[in-house]
Design an enzyme around this catalytic site. Sequence first.
Site, PDB file in Angstrom:
ATOM      1  N   HIS A 238      -6.656  70.533  11.411  1.00 56.23           N
ATOM      2  CA  HIS A 238      -7.124  71.920  11.440  1.00 56.23           C
ATOM      3  C   HIS A 238      -8.125  72.160  12.585  1.00 56.23           C
ATOM      4  O   HIS A 238      -7.887  72.956  13.477  1.00 56.23           O
ATOM      5  CB  HIS A 238      -7.831  72.265  10.115  1.00 56.23           C
TER       6      HIS A 238
HETATM    7  O1  RIB Z   1      -9.187  74.717   5.760  1.00 58.04           O
HETATM    8  C1  RIB Z   1      -9.491  73.738   6.734  1.00 58.04           C
HETATM    9  C2  RIB Z   1     -10.941  73.797   7.088  1.00 58.04           C
HETATM   10  O2  RIB Z   1     -11.717  73.540   5.936  1.00 58.04           O
HETATM   11  C3  RIB Z   1     -11.356  72.724   8.100  1.00 58.04           C
HETATM   12  O3  RIB Z   1     -12.429  73.211   8.871  1.00 58.04           O
HETATM   13  C4  RIB Z   1     -11.807  71.588   7.227  1.00 58.04           C
HETATM   14  O4  RIB Z   1     -12.810  70.780   7.871  1.00 58.04           O
HETATM   15  C5  RIB Z   1     -12.423  72.316   6.085  1.00 58.04           C
HETATM   16  O5  RIB Z   1     -13.748  72.607   6.437  1.00 58.04           O
END
Ligand code: RIB
Length: 308
Positions: A238
């Site tokens: 992500h």
């Molecule tokens: O949904 C993904 C996000 O949420 C990323 O930033 C992960 O690190 C969590 O914080």
Amino acid sequence: MARTRVVIDTDPGVDDAVAIMLALASPELDVVGITTVVGNVELEKTTLNARRLVELAQRPEIPVLRGCASPLGGPAGTAGEVHGRDGLGDLVWDEPTVGEGSEHAVEFLYRQATSGPLTIIAIGPLTNIATLLEQHPDVAGLLERIVVMGGASFEGNVTPAAEFNIWVDPEAAAVVFGSSCRIDIMPLDLTHQAFLDDDDLARLRAGGTTVGQRLADMLEPYADFHMSWNGNRNLIMHDAMAVYEVISPNAITKQPVKVQVETGGTFARGATFFTRTRRSTSGNLRVGTQVENDAFRVLLHERLATLS
Ligand code: RIB
Ligand code: CA
């Protein structure tokens, strides 16, 4: 090469760790600081983890500044089941010798924004960024860009409606997306196109660097979580997508968008609604829609290998 001056606002978090290492290994970026926020784990832990990561990358000159301990909308849940109780896969660490700055993250961000071109890479809940905009409204006209990992066009990952970073602090997200800043958003439907697999973990270990070994070790529980969640061990990258966007601006396909955040609701709190029709877009917001995972992984491995 003209380097992009950035601050990474983060809640490490093992995918944050990969993103931070990628940023520190990329000559296109001049990382002038790392600011921490409550998110995956409590602020005390996200700040300690940022210190650990700066030390692991052997970049002690990069300041770590702690930010907001509680979301604008009040305390929310954390994600220890995803990132480990300590937020970095529950490995054994020595106490980092890298300290933290005494300035609040929001004041640090403002000072950096007023002293030169600045891009903020926001890979946690948007509490610090919203507070910056509320306490220093003039900053909206100073920032080059904010690149956000957050939101979801179709399905969330905390609830069917909400992605974690937005779910933790929808009020903050509404402030940020409602500002006049130039913002590029990397939502789940983009980030799910970018993942590492067990071959990548093996390659990190075989690379023989401490960074590669530690990242592989801290990603193991994250892989187990994905197996329980998705039925495979593909590790969704992500946060690295927000860094990738700044390193390689043409790698991720983007389109103009309007964004609305649900701050009320019983089932939909934290939902993000993207309107993509041309007449609806305000011109300062774009959403990432497509990325080539193979190209991303080649760049990631090349860059991580440079961190001895
Ligand atoms: O949904 C993904 C996000 O949420 C990323 O930033 C992960 O690190 C969590 O914080
Ligand atoms: Ca994060």
